[in-house]
Design a protein around this motif. Sequence first.
Motif, PDB file in Angstrom:
ATOM      1  N   TYR A  93      -2.717  -8.718   5.417  1.00 47.08           N
ATOM      2  CA  TYR A  93      -1.409  -8.068   5.304  1.00 47.08           C
ATOM      3  C   TYR A  93      -1.329  -6.916   6.296  1.00 47.08           C
ATOM      4  O   TYR A  93      -2.224  -6.060   6.348  1.00 47.08           O
ATOM      5  N   ALA A  96      -2.487  -3.060   5.961  1.00 51.06           N
ATOM      6  CA  ALA A  96      -3.400  -2.928   4.822  1.00 51.06           C
ATOM      7  C   ALA A  96      -4.825  -3.206   5.267  1.00 51.06           C
ATOM      8  O   ALA A  96      -5.054  -3.949   6.227  1.00 51.06           O
ATOM      9  N   PRO A 305       7.046  -5.276  -4.363  1.00 49.77           N
ATOM     10  CA  PRO A 305       5.895  -4.435  -4.032  1.00 49.77           C
ATOM     11  C   PRO A 305       6.325  -3.012  -3.704  1.00 49.77           C
ATOM     12  O   PRO A 305       7.396  -2.773  -3.136  1.00 49.77           O
ATOM     13  N   ASP A 306       5.488  -2.070  -4.087  1.00 47.87           N
ATOM     14  CA  ASP A 306       5.640  -0.663  -3.722  1.00 47.87           C
ATOM     15  C   ASP A 306       4.613  -0.399  -2.623  1.00 47.87           C
ATOM     16  O   ASP A 306       3.405  -0.430  -2.864  1.00 47.87           O
ATOM     17  N   PHE A 307       5.096  -0.162  -1.413  1.00 42.35           N
ATOM     18  CA  PHE A 307       4.212  -0.099  -0.245  1.00 42.35           C
ATOM     19  C   PHE A 307       3.584   1.272  -0.015  1.00 42.35           C
ATOM     20  O   PHE A 307       2.838   1.447   0.943  1.00 42.35           O
ATOM     21  N   LEU A 310      -0.162   1.201   0.500  1.00 44.88           N
ATOM     22  CA  LEU A 310      -0.693   0.022   1.164  1.00 44.88           C
ATOM     23  C   LEU A 310      -1.753   0.357   2.195  1.00 44.88           C
ATOM     24  O   LEU A 310      -2.777  -0.326   2.302  1.00 44.88           O
ATOM     25  N   ARG A 314      -3.992   0.097  -1.610  1.00 45.16           N
ATOM     26  CA  ARG A 314      -3.435   0.062  -2.960  1.00 45.16           C
ATOM     27  C   ARG A 314      -2.036  -0.540  -2.902  1.00 45.16           C
ATOM     28  O   ARG A 314      -1.148  -0.001  -2.248  1.00 45.16           O
ATOM     29  N   LEU A 315      -1.861  -1.661  -3.561  1.00 48.16           N
ATOM     30  CA  LEU A 315      -0.548  -2.278  -3.665  1.00 48.16           C
ATOM     31  C   LEU A 315      -0.177  -2.361  -5.132  1.00 48.16           C
ATOM     32  O   LEU A 315      -0.945  -2.857  -5.957  1.00 48.16           O
ATOM     33  N   ARG A 316       0.986  -1.835  -5.467  1.00 52.82           N
ATOM     34  CA  ARG A 316       1.468  -1.878  -6.838  1.00 52.82           C
ATOM     35  C   ARG A 316       2.843  -2.522  -6.848  1.00 52.82           C
ATOM     36  O   ARG A 316       3.548  -2.543  -5.838  1.00 52.82           O
ATOM     37  N   ASP A 375      -2.533  -3.376 -10.248  1.00 55.71           N
ATOM     38  CA  ASP A 375      -1.309  -3.367  -9.443  1.00 55.71           C
ATOM     39  C   ASP A 375      -0.058  -3.552 -10.311  1.00 55.71           C
ATOM     40  O   ASP A 375       1.015  -3.821  -9.799  1.00 55.71           O
TER      41      ASP A 375
END
Length: 403
Positions: A93, A96, A305-307, A310, A314-316, A375
């Motif tokens: 990604y 990331a 996704p909350d970038f 990233l 950390r991807l949430r 996540d």
Amino acid sequence: MPDRTDDHPGGHPTARTPDWTTTPLTPELLRGALDLERTRHGLLPHRLPARARAQCADAQLAMAEAQPSGVRLAFRTRATAVELEALRTKNAYAGAPPRPDGVYDLLVDSRLAGQASVTGGNVRMTDMTTGSVETRPGPVGTVRFAGLADRLKDVEIWLPHNEITELVALHTDAPVEPLPDTGRARWLHHGSSVSQGSDAASPSTTWPALAAGLGGVELTNLGLGGSALLDPFTARALRDTPADLISVKIGINLVNTDLMRLRAFGPAVHGFLDTIREGHPTAPLLVVSPVLCPIHEDVPGPSAPDFRGLSEGRLRFQALGDPAERAAGKLTLGVIREELARIVAQRAADDPNLHHLDGRELYGEADFAELPLPDQLHPDAATHRRIGERFAALAFGPGGAFA
């Protein structure tokens, strides 16, 4: 006889004696795949048949079904060393850190005896901010297991559950033969990325693989990341696949894709179950509702996704729906659980082999407090183990649907 070093297409020399055996990769050596595609490199396992794949052009589905969760080479041999040449396609990604390499699990007489990864391979680079995808080609690699006991033994090599894997060649220092039928019950399972393996540590420690081992059954895993969407072609694949025990885990993908409303959901579930029953009219069939996922318990999808983390790896995920939209029929996990319980109770009056399991019995509020979803959507390795142990106890244990 002296060792010979062969140049390997992955760039890693491999020492082999001339009497090593190269065994053709045939369907008899593979378990857990519904289809095998011949490619220019070798054999690509698929978890949906070609007819199903032809009916949907979705890239997410194509990636998920070609990632061989639950697929394993299975053979009997006296070999003390085994090499598998494979071409992986690894996800990456933009922006990331690199994702961990996929893991191959070696099981000898049903016990974990080694783990390894291949190098090289293709890289599927995704820019999550734009949705663009670029595949960068790479070379074939080799996974090697050595030091095995010099005796006749049953060997399984579980392929990475999260990397598309083309099988190129199998080399051993003694002949191999396909494993004979064990006579164990065949368990066919369908679900989302949680069932495919999400962030499990390795392919034999996804929760379905763990549950299958504890239950003493042969697993075919149709967990399809992002794609447990009540698709008719998936129902037909389940219908047409030999199975003694069947489970379908329904819910989270319908919410986080915001795919349908309540009006469509109920008939779609009925149709999905009807199709399965066409091929398996009396097999124990277990409908499993979603495990706890706090962001979507009462908030509809879609999720996104909350970038912001990233670049640190950390991807949430976050829920973008409005709870007020439930009045218009938008789905939440709470709504889906109620509807699934109602549908199964209605159908069970005429189908005594149909069963229901509330997913929160596998992972609920107390579990989330102890083992939160990193996540907000996917369980980690420890949680996979817990879910697998719970499923085994509830489904395969006394009084369970599969007892």
